[in-house]
Design a protein around this motif. Structure first.
Motif, short mmCIF file in Angstrom:
data_model
loop_
_atom_site.label_atom_id
_atom_site.label_comp_id
_atom_site.label_asym_id
_atom_site.label_seq_id
_atom_site.Cartn_x
_atom_site.Cartn_y
_atom_site.Cartn_z
N PHE A 193 -32.65 -5.40 17.18
CA PHE A 193 -34.07 -5.18 17.43
C PHE A 193 -34.87 -6.44 17.19
O PHE A 193 -35.92 -6.44 16.55
CB PHE A 193 -34.59 -4.03 16.55
N GLY A 194 -34.34 -7.52 17.73
CA GLY A 194 -35.01 -8.81 17.62
C GLY A 194 -34.53 -9.70 18.75
O GLY A 194 -33.70 -9.30 19.56
N ASN A 217 -42.68 -7.99 14.23
CA ASN A 217 -43.71 -7.04 13.83
C ASN A 217 -43.97 -6.96 12.33
O ASN A 217 -45.11 -6.71 11.90
CB ASN A 217 -43.38 -5.65 14.39
N SER A 218 -42.96 -7.14 11.51
CA SER A 218 -43.19 -6.97 10.07
C SER A 218 -42.20 -7.82 9.28
O SER A 218 -41.17 -8.26 9.80
CB SER A 218 -43.00 -5.50 9.68
N ALA A 219 -42.52 -7.98 8.01
CA ALA A 219 -41.63 -8.72 7.13
C ALA A 219 -40.29 -8.00 7.01
O ALA A 219 -39.22 -8.63 6.99
CB ALA A 219 -42.28 -8.87 5.75
N ALA A 220 -40.35 -6.68 6.97
CA ALA A 220 -39.11 -5.91 6.84
C ALA A 220 -38.21 -6.12 8.06
O ALA A 220 -36.99 -6.29 7.93
CB ALA A 220 -39.44 -4.43 6.68
N GLN A 221 -38.82 -6.11 9.24
CA GLN A 221 -38.03 -6.29 10.45
C GLN A 221 -37.45 -7.70 10.50
O GLN A 221 -36.30 -7.91 10.90
CB GLN A 221 -38.87 -6.00 11.69
N LEU A 222 -38.26 -8.67 10.09
CA LEU A 222 -37.78 -10.05 10.07
C LEU A 222 -36.57 -10.17 9.13
O LEU A 222 -35.57 -10.82 9.44
CB LEU A 222 -38.90 -10.99 9.62
N ALA A 223 -36.65 -9.49 8.00
CA ALA A 223 -35.55 -9.54 7.04
C ALA A 223 -34.29 -8.93 7.64
O ALA A 223 -33.18 -9.45 7.46
CB ALA A 223 -35.95 -8.79 5.76
N GLU A 234 -30.88 -10.89 8.31
CA GLU A 234 -29.65 -10.42 7.65
C GLU A 234 -28.53 -10.24 8.68
O GLU A 234 -27.40 -10.69 8.49
CB GLU A 234 -29.96 -9.09 6.95
N LEU A 235 -28.84 -9.60 9.80
CA LEU A 235 -27.81 -9.33 10.80
C LEU A 235 -27.33 -10.62 11.47
O LEU A 235 -26.14 -10.78 11.76
CB LEU A 235 -28.32 -8.35 11.85
#
Lengths: 299, 496, 328
Positions: B409-410, B353-359, B363-364
């Motif tokens: 959440f991915g 959904n977003s760059a922040a979520q992708l990051a 990271e995780l």
């Protein structure tokens, strides 16, 4: 050139059986008049044989209708309301003529009938949530009760009283089919026209053929046939006269006892029944069977 | 040809090759079907689209292309106040309407959503990044059904088991996430309106468009002004809304951390609060499971909606005796997942959904790898623009690993093993979350025993990620409280 | 000469050689196969059915589907003339477009095999014959074997046998197994080659998916070269979920034994859209290895004309009509 007077096209009223519009197998009709004795139309004289045909159609429709999801049944009932809304004026005129009431009152009765479909449309997927549930049995078992449709329901529709010809009719049909039953209905013998027109609405509302079957004719022929029929599971005697005589509620109930049909009694004075009162859940819950499932729980 | 068996040597673990002979040509849904998207949007307050009192605007982008779709207002405290007042003003008449009439408005909304479902599905896909196949076949039908279901409750509240004539709460403040924008809106608005409340809803700042389109539907349905108000913005707007003194009810779906802070904020206010928060669901596969369907369920459990699902089956607990068999089958199946253009009707996994979520996902998963879990993804080509993450599997994961504890959440699945039903229950429950769980076995009594033991609000058996308006949804423990859906979902909006 | 790989009874590797050693071991094996969750299976088949096959993919799939058809006539009213006409249709499905692929096979009753063989001389089109008291399968074993041998002697390249559903449903798996082995034997030609054996389950009569999975493994173990859903003569014929389940069975069988088996859904597949759904299932369950008429067939009659009309649409850009394809 003088104005040519245009002649109205009159409608031939027909029965509604198995999703089709047959004439009576008897080939006979009877005269339907308004409250002042003025001829309105001829109605098909449904017979015992027509009744048996209708029961066959209703039985054939049970599996599909009971098997469809409650959500879809709700959509179909709501669709009936939508279709009726579009033909409100026609029904108001028919009800006014049938019951000898003013146009405004008749329109209000039709509005209430439309809302009644909406009321029951909302019940299809909720009835299990108020009439079923988990039972906390004392043991390692999962135990769940759910209501299921009874099957084919014979309905003696209201024959008299304010609003009987249409609001009363809708008030007895909708709760029966909401839970997945199918119905064979003896419509108001003296005021059958709104009911026969309802068939045209049902036929165009995604309701599968045979779920509702509408028969005009002598109640004294149709009702006893339903009451004694082995393949009818329940009876709604809403319009059966309470006192003694052929076709009376007591006689029908006794006949229904042979196959232990579930029977919903008429009001003490059916002609005085007020169909405009908001319905509760009585009719809805009268034609369901509770099924309880046990299942062990263990590793 | 000889009658003897042809001596073929086919490798057992060879993945299915689908990109070879029968390659599907692009089958794109037309973006134009989404209808006109305005250059900029204000809020929907008191039945009208209005400008914000402030000047700050946010942008919503198509996560599959990174193109800006529209600007929308960052709701100010003043905007929020105005919306709450509009909702307050509408509350009296709305709550006084007979339930049957309130219900008819909701039926209208349900029908208009059905009529406009293609438009809404495409718009949702563009704004969110999720595949059109899902918005078309899942989100939109579910949204319409939800309104239809609660429409029917509006005049039946006396029968819902909360006593006679249960009363609404007043103005409901509702804050929803970006993973199922329109469905979360439906879950919030339908029960609130059916019970006679009025609402101020804030959609997520990455997915405001379908909520604003829904405002148009309210207008088409002739919904009285102020019954539904939509204020856009980021977390600041959300905080202003949930903390507004004149709201009577707060409903939030989103992260556990934000939910925690709202709960803290409302302490002592006696305001009814419902929270639907994070999860780390266990999907438990026994050795007698219907394997092919279990694999489908595992895939659906974690890769549905790019794994942006709070109840996602992100922890696969597989019985040791079938570990290899299940993993082989799972990898083979994952290799057939089609990642790419969300508007392509054949896409299985869309954009993050977003760059922040992708990051955060990146990271995780990097942390998971660093902790020693073994990472696997099928080879798949990811588009160059947009936010993408390949479906990913971690094996050799233990309860202590980050990827087994944190909600990612991915599209990332962590695989753990167990030996006995008791051990499966212990591991499944060993998390602060408790939203959902899955059980795969042909043995009925074990399903029910497991369901009994699991501390989760929804337990799926031999299926996963199933939702229905009639079925209550919500979590145990830090997954939140209150239920949405079903008869139970009414309680959150009634003074009972 | 067929290029379809032959399967041999009891020759399966992968530790399965003892499975059919006794009635008990066969039953244990078949009942030990993983269960099938009906709802999940049907949901998966339905999801695959939503794939959207357009433009170049559609053109490829239409030609592929045509080349996979067992063009069938199995009527009491069949005549030499009808069979010849059907063979002509199979050779030149669209007389107006010589680029149209030929069908895979012509499928007839045993007494029409010689006619079909002659009509197809010089083409790679196979002649398939139903046998073993098709479609009911209710005859004594010697009659079934004679039926088979007769078809083979008349030149059949492929034999489509029906299993004894009564024996299967009453749990006499060994009887079914032995019968398949015997029919396989009857497929042998004097020169040592063998007609290929398709085994029809009549899945509409087996009713449950668990039964379909067991029947699939039973037939593959007994030497079937193809497993086939239906005769086309009962109310329920091929369905996407049943076919998907059989695809999974041949996938698992190859993984375990190294032997590749073909699949043939038959009956009820009438439109290009239907055929696309099946090809998508093959593509995403089995992949390239099964995407040819050697490994996947459609048992169909009316399907061909719909494929041809769709093919004409792609070629000309105009929608075709039934008068623009031949009725044979």
């Amino acid at each position: 050139m003088s104005d040519v007077i245009r002649l109205d096209v009159m409608k031939t009223y027909k029965l509604f059986v198995g999703g089709k519009f047959p004439r009576s197998e008897s080939g006979r009709v009877y005269e339907v008049s308004d409250s002042k004795g003025q001829w309105l139309a001829n109605a098909p004289l449904g017979t015992r044989k027509d009744t048996r045909d209708a029961v066959l159609a209703a039985r054939a429709a049970v599996k599909g209708w009971a098997g469809t999801t409650a959500y879809n049944r709700g959509q179909v009932l709501y669709r009936i309301a939508e279709m009726l809304q579009g033909r409100r004026e026609q029904f108001a005129a028919e009800v006014a003529a049938a019951e000898g009431i003013g146009a405004k009152k008749a329109a209000t009765l039709v509005d209430q009938a439309i809302d009644r479909w909406v009321w029951y449309a909302g019940w299809t997927d909720k009835v299990a949530q108020i009439a079923g549930g988990a039972n906390p049995v004392a043991g390692p078992y999962f135990n769940l009760s759910v209501p299921e449709p009874t099957g084919v329901v014979g309905i003696v529709a209201p024959q008299a009283g304010y609003g009987h010809s249409f609001l009363g009719l809708v008030s007895v049909i909708a709760p029966v089919i909401a839970t997945g039953n199918t119905a064979v209905v003896a419509v108001a013998a003296d005021a059958p026209l709104p009911a026969l027109s309802l068939g045209e609405v049902l036929a165009t509302s995604d309701l599968p053929g045979g779920v509702v079957n509408l028969l005009s004719g002598r109640t004294a022929d149709i009702a006893p046939t339903l009451a004694s029929h082995q393949d009818v599971n329940a009876l709604d005697l809403a319009g059966a006269i309470a006192h003694e005589g052929p076709g009376a509620a007591t006689v029908l109930e006794a006949s229904a006892a042979d196959t232990l049909k579930r029977v919903l009694w008429p009001a003490v004075d059916p002609a005085a029944q007020d169909w405009t009162v908001a319905p509760g859940t009585e009719r809805l819950l009268s034609f369901v069977e509770t099924k309880t499932v046990w299942h062990p729980m263990g590793q | 040809m000889a009658k003897n068996k042809k001596t073929e040597t086919t490798t057992v673990t060879e993945p299915v090759r689908t990109s070879g002979l029968f390659a599907y040509a692009p089958a794109p849904e037309s973006p134009a079907a989404a209808g006109d998207i305005a250059g900029s949007y204000g809020h929907f307050i008191g039945g009208e689209f209005v400008d914000s009192s402030g000047s700050e605007a946010l942008k919503t982008v198509n996560p599959a292309t990174e193109q800006v779709l529209a600007e929308f207002a960052q709701g100010t405290d003043e905007d929020v106040d105005r919306a709450v007042k509009a909702a307050r003003k509408a509350f009296g008449d709305w709550s006084a309407l007979p339930g049957s009439e309130r219900g008819k408005y909701l039926y209208r909304i349900a029908r208009i959503i059905q009529e406009r479902s293609r438009e809404l599905a495409v718009l949702e896909s563009i704004d969110n990044g999720k595949p059109i196949r899902e918005t078309r076949d899942f989100d939109l039908p579910t949204v319409a059904a939800h309104f239809f279901y609660y429409a029917g409750w509006a005049d039946k509240l006396d029968y819902a088991g909360f006593g006679r004539n249960p009363q609404p709460l007043g103005v409901a403040a509702q804050v929803i996430p970006w993973n199922f924008p329109l469905m979360m809106l439906a879950w919030k608005i339908a029960p609130a309106l059916a019970t006679g409340n009025t609402v101020v809803l804030k959609p997520a700042e990455t997915t405001p468009l379908t909520a604003l389109r829904f405002a148009e539907i309210c207008q088409q349905a002739g919904l009285p002004k102020g019954v539904v108000n939509i204020v856009t913005g980021d977390g600041r707007t959300g905080a202003a809304l949930t903390s507004h003194p004149e709201v009577n009810k707060v409903a939030f779906t989103g992260s556990t951390n934000v939910g925690r802070s709202i709960a803290r904020q409302l302490a002592g206010s006696r305001k009814k609060l419902s929270l639907e928060l994070g999860g780390k669901a266990a999907n438990i596969v026994f050795d007698d499971a219907p394997i092919d369907q279990a694999v489908e369920g595992i895939v659906n459990g974690i890769f549905f909606n790019q794994g942006h699902v709070c109840c996602a089956g992100s922890r696969l607990l597989v019985q040791e005796s079938v570990h290899d068999e299940v993993l082989d089958a799972l990898k083979r199946r994952m290799a057939t997942l089609r990642v790419g253009d969300p508007l392509d009707k054949n896409t299985d996994i869309g954009a993050v959904n977003s760059a922040a979520q992708l990051a955060r996902i990146t990271e995780l998963t990097d942390a998971g790898e660093a902790e020693g879990a073994e990472r696997w993804s099928p080879s798949c080509e990811l588009p160059s623009a947009g936010y993408w993450f390949a479906p990913t599997l971690f094996t050799g994961v233990t309860q202590a690993n980050l990827v087994a504890r944190e909600e990612i959440f991915g599209p990332v699945l962590s695989v753990l093993t167990f030996r006995t039903p008791t051990e499966a229950v212990e591991k499944a429950n060993n998390t602060p979350y408790g939203l959902s769980a899955g059980i795969w076995t042909e043995k009925g009594s074990r399903i029910l025993w497991m369901a009994n033991q699991l501390k989760a609000g929804v337990v799926w058996a031999n299926t996963f990620n199933k939702f229905d308006p009639t079925s209550p949804f919500g979590g145990y423990k830090e997954s939140g409280y209150g239920r949405e859906g079903g008869r139970h979902g009414l309680e959150a909006y009634l003074d009972v | 000469m067929s290029t379809v790989a032959a399967n041999a009874p009891g020759a399966a590797g992968g530790g399965l050689s003892d499975v059919a050693a006794s009635e008990a071991s066969l039953r244990r094996f078949l009942h030990g196969l993983p269960g099938v969750d009906a709802v999940g299976l049907e949901a998966r088949a339905a999801t695959l059915g939503t794939r959207s096959i357009k433009t170049s993919a559609k053109a490829y799939a239409i030609d592929l589907a045509i080349s996979m058809i067992d063009l069938t006539t199995l009527e009491g009213a069949d005549t030499v003339g009808k069979v010849r006409a059907l063979c002509a249709k199979g050779r030149h499905p669209d007389p107006g477009d010589p680029g149209t692929p030929q069908v895979a096979a012509i499928c007839v009753y045993p007494d029409m095999v010689a006619t079909a063989k002659a009509a197809l001389a010089g083409t790679p089109i196979q002649v398939a014959s139903v046998a073993t008291a098709f479609p009911a399968g209710r005859a004594a074993l010697p009659v079934k074997l004679a039926d088979t041998a007769d078809a083979v002697a008349a030149g059949a390249d492929e034999i489509d046998m029906v299993i004894d559903r009564g024996a299967f449903l009453s749990g006499r798996y060994m009887d079914v197994f032995a019968e398949i082995v015997a029919v396989k034997q009857a497929c042998l030609r004097a020169d040592g080659t063998s007609a290929h054996l398709k085994v029809i389950f009549e899945t509409g009569e087996l009713q449950t998916y668990d039964n379909v999975r067991r029947a699939s493994w039973l037939a593959m173990l007994a030497g079937a070269d193809f497993i086939k859903t239906s005769t086309g003569k009962v109310a329920v014929n091929a369905t996407p979920p049943v076919t998907l389940l059989m695809l999974e069975a041949v996938r698992d069988f190859r993984a375990q034994t190294g032997v590749q088996i073909g699949v043939k859904p038959a009956g009820g597949i009438k439109t290009t859209k239907d055929a696309m759904k099946y090809l998508v299932m093959v593509n995403e369950t089995l992949g390239d290895d099964w995407l040819s008429g050697h490994w996947f067939r459609f048992g169909a009659s009316s399907l061909l004309n719909d494929l041809l009309m769709q093919r004409q649409k792609l070629t000309t850009g105009r929608y075709s009509g039934p008068d623009y394809v031949t009725v044979d």
